[in-house]
Design a protein around this motif. Sequence first.
Motif, PDB file in Angstrom:
ATOM      1  N   TRP A 177      28.095  -5.412   3.429  1.00 49.32           N
ATOM      2  CA  TRP A 177      26.946  -4.539   3.679  1.00 49.32           C
ATOM      3  C   TRP A 177      25.896  -4.601   2.575  1.00 49.32           C
ATOM      4  N   GLY A 178      26.304  -4.845   1.348  1.00 43.86           N
ATOM      5  CA  GLY A 178      25.346  -4.867   0.236  1.00 43.86           C
ATOM      6  C   GLY A 178      24.361  -6.010   0.294  1.00 43.86           C
ATOM      7  N   SER A 179      24.675  -7.032   1.123  1.00 43.77           N
ATOM      8  CA  SER A 179      23.780  -8.194   1.196  1.00 43.77           C
ATOM      9  C   SER A 179      22.395  -7.829   1.720  1.00 43.77           C
ATOM     10  N   VAL A 180      22.285  -6.745   2.507  1.00 42.03           N
ATOM     11  CA  VAL A 180      20.972  -6.377   3.064  1.00 42.03           C
ATOM     12  C   VAL A 180      20.006  -5.949   1.969  1.00 42.03           C
ATOM     13  N   PHE A 181      20.538  -5.525   0.823  1.00 43.14           N
ATOM     14  CA  PHE A 181      19.670  -5.109  -0.276  1.00 43.14           C
ATOM     15  C   PHE A 181      19.180  -6.287  -1.116  1.00 43.14           C
ATOM     16  N   LEU A 182      19.866  -7.411  -1.051  1.00 41.80           N
ATOM     17  CA  LEU A 182      19.537  -8.542  -1.910  1.00 41.80           C
ATOM     18  C   LEU A 182      18.399  -9.392  -1.371  1.00 41.80           C
ATOM     19  N   VAL A 183      17.964  -9.135  -0.125  1.00 40.13           N
ATOM     20  CA  VAL A 183      16.882  -9.920   0.469  1.00 40.13           C
ATOM     21  C   VAL A 183      15.620  -9.840  -0.383  1.00 40.13           C
ATOM     22  N   GLY A 184      15.351  -8.675  -0.944  1.00 40.71           N
ATOM     23  CA  GLY A 184      14.106  -8.488  -1.681  1.00 40.71           C
ATOM     24  C   GLY A 184      14.094  -9.051  -3.083  1.00 40.71           C
ATOM     25  N   VAL A 185      15.247  -9.395  -3.627  1.00 41.89           N
ATOM     26  CA  VAL A 185      15.298  -9.836  -5.023  1.00 41.89           C
ATOM     27  C   VAL A 185      14.505 -11.124  -5.250  1.00 41.89           C
ATOM     28  N   PRO A 186      14.695 -12.193  -4.450  1.00 40.36           N
ATOM     29  CA  PRO A 186      13.898 -13.415  -4.678  1.00 40.36           C
ATOM     30  C   PRO A 186      12.393 -13.179  -4.553  1.00 40.36           C
ATOM     31  N   VAL A 187      11.997 -12.300  -3.628  1.00 37.47           N
ATOM     32  CA  VAL A 187      10.573 -12.012  -3.450  1.00 37.47           C
ATOM     33  C   VAL A 187      10.004 -11.339  -4.687  1.00 37.47           C
ATOM     34  N   MET A 188      10.752 -10.397  -5.246  1.00 29.90           N
ATOM     35  CA  MET A 188      10.282  -9.704  -6.448  1.00 29.90           C
ATOM     36  C   MET A 188      10.238 -10.644  -7.649  1.00 29.90           C
ATOM     37  N   VAL A 189      11.189 -11.543  -7.734  1.00 32.45           N
ATOM     38  CA  VAL A 189      11.172 -12.540  -8.812  1.00 32.45           C
ATOM     39  C   VAL A 189       9.935 -13.427  -8.680  1.00 32.45           C
ATOM     40  N   LEU A 190       9.633 -13.857  -7.453  1.00 34.25           N
ATOM     41  CA  LEU A 190       8.438 -14.674  -7.214  1.00 34.25           C
ATOM     42  C   LEU A 190       7.175 -13.916  -7.607  1.00 34.25           C
ATOM     43  N   LEU A 191       7.108 -12.642  -7.257  1.00 38.00           N
ATOM     44  CA  LEU A 191       5.948 -11.831  -7.596  1.00 38.00           C
ATOM     45  C   LEU A 191       5.784 -11.721  -9.110  1.00 38.00           C
ATOM     46  N   LEU A 192       6.881 -11.545  -9.829  1.00 41.43           N
ATOM     47  CA  LEU A 192       6.820 -11.439 -11.287  1.00 41.43           C
ATOM     48  C   LEU A 192       6.355 -12.744 -11.930  1.00 41.43           C
ATOM     49  N   ILE A 193       6.651 -13.883 -11.287  1.00 36.23           N
ATOM     50  CA  ILE A 193       6.266 -15.182 -11.850  1.00 36.23           C
ATOM     51  C   ILE A 193       4.790 -15.490 -11.587  1.00 36.23           C
ATOM     52  N   VAL A 194       4.376 -15.342 -10.327  1.00 37.51           N
ATOM     53  CA  VAL A 194       3.017 -15.760  -9.963  1.00 37.51           C
ATOM     54  C   VAL A 194       1.989 -14.636 -10.023  1.00 37.51           C
ATOM     55  N   GLY A 195       2.438 -13.381 -10.033  1.00 38.42           N
ATOM     56  CA  GLY A 195       1.513 -12.253 -10.058  1.00 38.42           C
ATOM     57  C   GLY A 195       0.545 -12.279 -11.219  1.00 38.42           C
ATOM     58  N   PRO A 196       1.024 -12.488 -12.464  1.00 41.58           N
ATOM     59  CA  PRO A 196       0.096 -12.509 -13.600  1.00 41.58           C
ATOM     60  C   PRO A 196      -0.935 -13.630 -13.523  1.00 41.58           C
ATOM     61  N   VAL A 197      -0.642 -14.684 -12.769  1.00 42.68           N
ATOM     62  CA  VAL A 197      -1.556 -15.823 -12.669  1.00 42.68           C
ATOM     63  C   VAL A 197      -2.587 -15.617 -11.560  1.00 42.68           C
ATOM     64  N   LEU A 198      -2.133 -15.101 -10.413  1.00 43.12           N
ATOM     65  CA  LEU A 198      -2.985 -15.046  -9.225  1.00 43.12           C
ATOM     66  C   LEU A 198      -3.690 -13.707  -9.016  1.00 43.12           C
ATOM     67  N   LEU A 199      -3.135 -12.629  -9.529  1.00 40.52           N
ATOM     68  CA  LEU A 199      -3.677 -11.305  -9.239  1.00 40.52           C
ATOM     69  C   LEU A 199      -4.540 -10.807 -10.387  1.00 40.52           C
ATOM     70  N   PRO A 200      -5.713 -10.254 -10.089  1.00 42.85           N
ATOM     71  CA  PRO A 200      -6.568  -9.711 -11.153  1.00 42.85           C
ATOM     72  C   PRO A 200      -6.037  -8.372 -11.637  1.00 42.85           C
ATOM     73  N   GLU A 201      -6.372  -8.031 -12.859  1.00 41.18           N
ATOM     74  CA  GLU A 201      -6.034  -6.701 -13.365  1.00 41.18           C
ATOM     75  C   GLU A 201      -7.256  -5.811 -13.232  1.00 41.18           C
ATOM     76  N   PHE A 202      -7.008  -4.544 -12.921  1.00 43.25           N
ATOM     77  CA  PHE A 202      -8.106  -3.593 -12.844  1.00 43.25           C
ATOM     78  C   PHE A 202      -7.578  -2.210 -13.170  1.00 43.25           C
ATOM     79  N   ARG A 203      -8.323  -1.495 -13.973  1.00 42.73           N
ATOM     80  CA  ARG A 203      -8.028  -0.094 -14.264  1.00 42.73           C
ATOM     81  C   ARG A 203      -9.335   0.639 -14.458  1.00 42.73           C
ATOM     82  N   ASP A 204      -9.287   1.935 -14.271  1.00 44.42           N
ATOM     83  CA  ASP A 204     -10.473   2.761 -14.467  1.00 44.42           C
ATOM     84  C   ASP A 204     -10.679   2.963 -15.965  1.00 44.42           C
ATOM     85  N   PRO A 205     -11.746   2.411 -16.555  1.00 43.66           N
ATOM     86  CA  PRO A 205     -11.932   2.537 -18.006  1.00 43.66           C
ATOM     87  C   PRO A 205     -12.192   3.962 -18.467  1.00 43.66           C
ATOM     88  N   LYS A 206     -12.602   4.827 -17.542  1.00 44.07           N
ATOM     89  CA  LYS A 206     -12.905   6.208 -17.905  1.00 44.07           C
ATOM     90  C   LYS A 206     -11.772   7.171 -17.556  1.00 44.07           C
TER      91      LYS A 206
END
Length: 514
Positions: A177-206
């Motif tokens: 049953w625990g295998s249903v939770f592991l589906v998201g792990v590779p996706v999150m790892v991919l996001l952590l690898i490519v996110g800093p390269v492809l995604l812009p950062e933005f925050r409210d300076p004020k």
Amino acid sequence: MRKKNISSVNPTISPRAGLREWIGLAVIALPSMLYSMDLTVLNLAVPSLSADLKPTSSQLLWIVDIYGFMLAGFLITMGTLGDRIGRRRLLLIGAAAFGVASVLAAFSTSAEMLIVTRALLGIAGATLAPSTLSLIRNMFHDPRQRTVAMGVWISSYSLGAAIGPLIGGLLLEYFWWGSVFLVGVPVMVLLLIVGPVLLPEFRDPKAGRLDLTSAALSLAAVLAVIYGLKQFVQDGFGWLPAMFIVAGLTAGVVFARRQRMLADPLIDFKLFRSKVFTASLVVYTLVSFIEFGFLIFFAQYLQLVLGMGPLESGLWMIPSACAFIIGSMVTPIIVRRVRPEFVMSAGLTLSAVGFGVIATVDGTSGVLVLVAGSVIYSLGLAPAFTLATDLIVGNSSPERAGAAAAISETGSEFGGALGIAMLGSIGVAIYRTNLNDALPAGIPPESAAMARDSFGAAVSIAMQLQDELGTTLLEVSRNAFVQGMQVTSVVSSAISITAAVFIVVMLRKARKGT
């Protein structure tokens, strides 16, 4: 002076997104898909995890519900936090937390551990929707491109809901049953690898500091109201759900008053001064109301009336999900030539037709009428979801996009919870009334009371009774459930028509500046 178009940015001067932004959109669509998958995939694993962890009935309810509760409760806080510390940073922090919590959930050794890890998954999941939605606001400045991006983002949720039961069913055929939770792990790892390269950062300076008191009040308000609605669906009207709902509404009032006194509020209520923002939020909440509220009847009809298994039911629900995806992707093309309010109104009218088709379903008409109706209403609801989200986020300032995204998703959560509570209550009331008049003689009083309580219990009892009596109970309970589903279909159709008229009137007023 000429009035501005509903879109907040002039398409002739807005910078257009390039290949990097479109690849980035594909990246952030993946965690959005997992966000919705985790809402449904656990249901299939309940029997096997129950045999392994042996939770009590109360613990099992918390295992199933805690993810959605924490998700809804933390949306506003996480959306505003992203505006302050950076939306990409919050998304990556949430992705890392989601991956770790998924592994812990998969290898939980007790019911208590699984409840805690599911709660952590909900908190981490609350970072995904507002962060990804607000990043789209920063990545796609051109209104036409942003509408397409919103269609992709909305479609990812529908895709996750559609493939969740299928992937879960396949995993449970071969793994624990625990295998249903592991589906998201590779996706999150991919996001952590490519996110800093492809995604812009933005925050409210004020942006100032996060007001923890406001965060606590918003959490208390959302959790109390949704828990009260959940109890109302489960146990009917009573003092306990009423107390939670009143307590939540009270916390909400205190929260709203506090925001007006703060120099840097958690939610800027000036957003609601925009007719476009407010009307789009109302429609987004209403379409969530009918979409999630009716979904419980769809699943029960397939499994309890037609006798399908979870995997087969999931397969029959795919056409509806595909129709929603098609509707979301076609909407940006149509809206280039037709104003958003008319596209949404036409779609909502089409969804009313779909619910009207479902209102003709009976216990013997089979699955095709139900699926045809669901395809029609999904095609109709898709433009409302896509354009309402686009207008909510697009008509907020870039600095407040995270807060606007969080408000829209909280509205969707509330709409879904209200839909389940109210449409579910209507269906249950009709089911009980009709079953009361049709219960066959000879059923033990205790079994009759259980059968009246829920359709699922009636089917279970019918399977245990002698042939003729069990067959009769099964038939009358199925007929009673179908009658309840027919009425809720008519109600959903009426709500769709109401929303169709409302959005045209409100957005035309906004266009005229009245």
